[in-house]
Write a protein that holds these residues in place. Structure first.
Motif, PDB file in Angstrom:
ATOM      1  N   GLU A  63       0.487  -1.000  -0.089  1.00 57.81           N
ATOM      2  CA  GLU A  63       0.121   0.530  -0.156  1.00 57.81           C
ATOM      3  C   GLU A  63       1.151   0.962   0.086  1.00 57.81           C
ATOM      4  OE1 GLU A  63      -3.143  -1.902  -0.562  1.00 57.81           O
ATOM      5  OE2 GLU A  63      -3.310   0.003  -0.359  1.00 57.81           O
ATOM      6  N   ALA A  64      -0.040   2.380  -0.350  1.00 53.86           N
ATOM      7  CA  ALA A  64       1.340   3.611  -0.691  1.00 53.86           C
ATOM      8  C   ALA A  64       1.104   4.315   0.796  1.00 53.86           C
ATOM      9  CB  ALA A  64       0.401   4.149  -1.418  1.00 53.86           C
ATOM     10  N   TRP A  66      11.288   0.795   9.570  1.00 56.10           N
ATOM     11  CA  TRP A  66      12.240  -0.232   7.889  1.00 56.10           C
ATOM     12  C   TRP A  66      11.471  -0.326   7.272  1.00 56.10           C
ATOM     13  CZ3 TRP A  66      12.489  -4.536   5.908  1.00 56.10           C
ATOM     14  CH2 TRP A  66      12.171  -5.799   7.041  1.00 56.10           C
ATOM     15  N   GLN A  67       9.900  -1.117   7.209  1.00 57.06           N
ATOM     16  CA  GLN A  67       9.273  -2.095   5.809  1.00 57.06           C
ATOM     17  C   GLN A  67       8.701  -0.786   5.810  1.00 57.06           C
ATOM     18  OE1 GLN A  67       8.223  -4.947   7.981  1.00 57.06           O
ATOM     19  NE2 GLN A  67       8.614  -6.474   6.670  1.00 57.06           N
ATOM     20  N   LYS A  68       8.570   0.498   6.738  1.00 55.71           N
ATOM     21  CA  LYS A  68       7.530   1.273   6.329  1.00 55.71           C
ATOM     22  C   LYS A  68       8.471   2.334   5.342  1.00 55.71           C
ATOM     23  CE  LYS A  68       3.928   5.291   7.900  1.00 55.71           C
ATOM     24  NZ  LYS A  68       3.966   5.360   8.534  1.00 55.71           N
ATOM     25  N   VAL A  93      18.194  -6.567  -2.676  1.00 56.30           N
ATOM     26  CA  VAL A  93      17.178  -5.285  -3.446  1.00 56.30           C
ATOM     27  C   VAL A  93      15.867  -5.179  -2.681  1.00 56.30           C
ATOM     28  CG1 VAL A  93      15.422  -5.454  -5.694  1.00 56.30           C
ATOM     29  CG2 VAL A  93      17.750  -6.081  -5.518  1.00 56.30           C
ATOM     30  N   ASP A  94      15.546  -3.947  -1.789  1.00 54.14           N
ATOM     31  CA  ASP A  94      14.735  -3.143  -1.711  1.00 54.14           C
ATOM     32  C   ASP A  94      13.107  -2.615  -2.300  1.00 54.14           C
ATOM     33  OD1 ASP A  94      16.742  -1.666   0.147  1.00 54.14           O
ATOM     34  OD2 ASP A  94      16.020  -3.688   1.122  1.00 54.14           O
ATOM     35  N   VAL A 145      10.710   5.328  -0.002  1.00 58.63           N
ATOM     36  CA  VAL A 145      11.206   4.990  -0.834  1.00 58.63           C
ATOM     37  C   VAL A 145      10.708   4.846  -2.653  1.00 58.63           C
ATOM     38  CG1 VAL A 145      13.187   4.147  -1.836  1.00 58.63           C
ATOM     39  CG2 VAL A 145      13.872   4.438   0.713  1.00 58.63           C
ATOM     40  N   ARG A 146       9.911   3.636  -2.492  1.00 57.41           N
ATOM     41  CA  ARG A 146       9.807   3.004  -3.216  1.00 57.41           C
ATOM     42  C   ARG A 146       8.086   4.117  -3.809  1.00 57.41           C
ATOM     43  NH1 ARG A 146       4.254  -0.096  -4.055  1.00 57.41           N
ATOM     44  NH2 ARG A 146       4.084   1.724  -2.382  1.00 57.41           N
ATOM     45  N   ASP A 147       7.858   4.477  -3.248  1.00 60.28           N
ATOM     46  CA  ASP A 147       6.416   5.870  -3.368  1.00 60.28           C
ATOM     47  C   ASP A 147       7.307   6.646  -3.801  1.00 60.28           C
ATOM     48  OD1 ASP A 147       4.799   3.944  -2.895  1.00 60.28           O
ATOM     49  OD2 ASP A 147       4.596   4.893  -0.649  1.00 60.28           O
ATOM     50  N   ILE A 148       8.500   7.315  -3.179  1.00 60.99           N
ATOM     51  CA  ILE A 148       8.443   8.618  -4.270  1.00 60.99           C
ATOM     52  C   ILE A 148       9.330   8.195  -5.287  1.00 60.99           C
ATOM     53  CG2 ILE A 148      11.181   8.366  -2.405  1.00 60.99           C
ATOM     54  CD1 ILE A 148       8.612  11.358  -3.103  1.00 60.99           C
ATOM     55  N   PHE A 149      10.083   7.310  -5.989  1.00 59.48           N
ATOM     56  CA  PHE A 149      10.230   6.873  -6.988  1.00 59.48           C
ATOM     57  C   PHE A 149       9.372   7.188  -8.261  1.00 59.48           C
ATOM     58  CE2 PHE A 149      14.396   6.437  -4.864  1.00 59.48           C
ATOM     59  CZ  PHE A 149      15.554   6.647  -5.802  1.00 59.48           C
ATOM     60  N   ALA A 150       8.363   6.712  -7.284  1.00 56.74           N
ATOM     61  CA  ALA A 150       7.010   5.934  -8.496  1.00 56.74           C
ATOM     62  C   ALA A 150       6.744   7.845  -8.343  1.00 56.74           C
ATOM     63  CB  ALA A 150       6.275   5.283  -7.844  1.00 56.74           C
ATOM     64  N   LYS A 151       6.502   8.377  -7.567  1.00 60.76           N
ATOM     65  CA  LYS A 151       6.255   9.646  -8.599  1.00 60.76           C
ATOM     66  C   LYS A 151       7.641  10.166  -9.141  1.00 60.76           C
ATOM     67  CE  LYS A 151       2.870  10.538  -5.252  1.00 60.76           C
ATOM     68  NZ  LYS A 151       2.038  10.984  -5.537  1.00 60.76           N
ATOM     69  N   GLU A 152       8.389  10.494  -8.850  1.00 60.61           N
ATOM     70  CA  GLU A 152       9.886  10.906 -10.037  1.00 60.61           C
ATOM     71  C   GLU A 152       9.832  10.415 -11.066  1.00 60.61           C
ATOM     72  OE1 GLU A 152      13.101  12.847 -10.840  1.00 60.61           O
ATOM     73  OE2 GLU A 152      11.943  12.643  -9.148  1.00 60.61           O
TER      74      GLU A 152
END
Length: 517
Positions: free
Chosen positions: A374-375, A391-393, A424-425, A398-405
């Protein structure tokens, strides 16, 4: 004795001459004539030596070139005499830890006692001398005792350090050997990830000529008992074409003879065909379980489009082989290219032109490690300290901000599972055929400086994943060694300050407060 006399030596040959004369003019003339003679002879000898060395070097280069051609023609033959199965025991570490060594010697009592005065006959007369001598002796004994105590403490400390180092060594060794056993167990249970890891090992041990570098991307389709292999093949410009070298003494230079265009085209076809058949052979021979019935191989070449100057990638060979049929082939007598045709493979009309063909079966970019998440970015505000969040959050964030980028570019950014993620995260998939590819992300929610070992690990992961770039994101900062190591490598380091800037760029107000020790 002559009025003028001098001993001179030829610096090239070492010859010595004595120049003598009673006349100064004659003396100088003799000396100049001798030096000129030596210089002329030295020039002739040097020229002869240069020629001999040039001819010898040309011969060496020619032999090396012919050996290169021979090795390219025997790529398949080389592996037929090798058992491609992984020897599990050879992967284990059975090295003994180094023996304990303590080079210092214990303090010698006699060396201390010798510093005290010796007994003398005057001690019969003066008792004070005896008292003083004995006091000094006692003092030296105590000095020796203290030195011995320091020696023993130092030795005990070194032994403790040695035992700790040995324990750590044995712990890592045991961990490594257990990992080998674990991989063996999972492989023999036909676990998909283990099969892919196993074949990565097989290919890493497969030796090719130095000028041929291959990279592999693997996917095991358990339902079809099929392994799909994408192989990055050498482009034509990376292979040597030289067949003969000549040394031209008059110009002090080498000339090179290369294969004719048609000859090189035929050689390139032979190289590509043999690599394809060899790869299939190595898979079927090495996988001793019943997990794989089919191999699909797609051979790609990365090159520069001569028309546009842009990077391009083309699949020039695609084959599917069934185990039982392939094992019936006599690979010692086949023509590799004809064998590919017999396997109903798809090949470019001329490999040298890198004309693309459609892969029989594409390697699915979906990664089994990928999980749905979930975002969390929309719940973030300035009260959230990224350095102390779960850490999982943090990895999902980090995934979410790269998706925005990368929004709007057709790019997918996925989070991986917390276990067995090979470091790999998150994974970015960019479909752009030129600048795109697979990017791996590691997220380090650190309060300390990120050391160079973490950056080295990321680089290793990039290589293992066949990714085009690795991105290391941290809430802290990177040390000088980390920054230096990342230079000239496909790595991007994003510090806490840059991460905050990235969030701000997309309208999110976050903060990072590092815990002070």
């Amino acid at each position: 004795m002559a009025n003028y006399e001098e001993r001179i030596q030829d610096t090239y040959t070492g010859e010595i001459a004595i120049i003598k004369s009673n006349d100064w003019y004659i003396f100088n003339q003799k000396k100049e004539n001798k030096l000129a003679s030596w210089e002329k002879r030295g020039h002739r000898l040097h020229k002869q030596q240069t020629k001999e060395e040039g001819l010898e070097e040309a011969n060496r280069l020619t032999n090396e070139a012919l050996e290169n051609i021979k090795n390219m023609k025997n790529i398949l033959k080389y592996t037929l005499g090798i058992d491609d199965k992984i020897n599990w025991e050879s992967l284990k570490d059975y090295k003994k830890f180094k023996q304990f060594k303590f080079d210092l010697q214990p303090p010698d009592l006699n060396s201390y006692l010798l510093q005290a005065p010796r007994w003398s006959i005057f001690e019969y007369i003066f008792k004070s001398i005896t008292i003083k001598r004995k006091a000094i002796l006692e003092e030296k004994r105590k000095e020796h005792e203290l030195a011995m105590e320091r020696f023993n403490k130092n030795k005990e400390r070194k032994i403790a350090e040695y035992e700790l180092e040995k324990k750590q060594f044995e712990k890592l060794q045991e961990k490594h050997n257990k990992e080998v056993e674990d991989l063996k167990s999972r492989f023999e249970k036909n676990e998909p990830e283990a099969i892919e890891e196993y074949l990565d090992l097989v290919f890493s041990k497969s030796k090719y000529p130095d000028f041929i570098t291959l990279s592999y991307d693997l996917l095991f389709d358990e339902s079809r008992k099929t392994i799909i292999v994408n192989v990055e093949l050498p482009d034509p410009d990376s292979l040597p074409k030289e067949v003969d070298y000549k040394y031209i003494a008059s110009r002090d230079e080498f000339t090179t003879k290369v294969l004719k265009k048609k000859e090189f085209s035929e050689l390139y076809e032979e190289v590509i065909s043999q690599i394809a058949i060899r790869t299939v052979h190595e898979i079927f021979e090495s996988v001793y379980t019943n997990s794989i019935d089919f191999v699909v191989l797609n051979g790609y070449v990365n090159s520069i489009d001569k028309k546009t100057g842009n990077d391009t990638i083309a699949c020039i060979v695609s084959i599917q082989a069934e185990r039982e049929y392939f094992n019936s082939l006599n690979l010692t007598k086949i023509s590799a290219k004809e064998c590919i045709k017999g396997l109903k493979g798809l090949i470019a009309s001329e490999f040298i032109n890198l004309a693309p063909v459609k892969p029989i079966l594409n390697l699915n970019r979906e990664d089994r490690r990928i999980i749905e998440s979930e975002a969390v970015i929309d719940d973030i505000d300035s009260n959230n300290n990224l350095a102390s969040m779960d850490w999982q959050k943090f990895e999902t964030l980090v995934r979410d901000i790269f998706a925005k980028e990368f929004a709007g570019e057709g790019v997918d950014v996925k989070v991986t599972q917390a276990s067995r993620d090979a470091g790999v995260d998150a994974i970015i998939f960019d479909p752009d055929p030129i600048k795109g590819g697979k990017f791996v992300i590691q997220a380090k929610r650190y309060n300390n400086i990120v050391g160079v070992s973490a950056v080295r690990d990321l680089f290793g992961t990039v290589m293992n994943e066949g990714a085009v770039k690795g991105i290391l994101v941290t809430t802290s900062n990177f040390g000088k060694d980390s920054i230096e190591f990342a230079k000239d490598k496909p790595l991007t380091l994003i510090s806490g300050a840059h991460l905050v800037h990235l969030f701000n760029k997309h309208g999110y107000n976050v903060n990072i407060k590092i815990k002070q020790k």
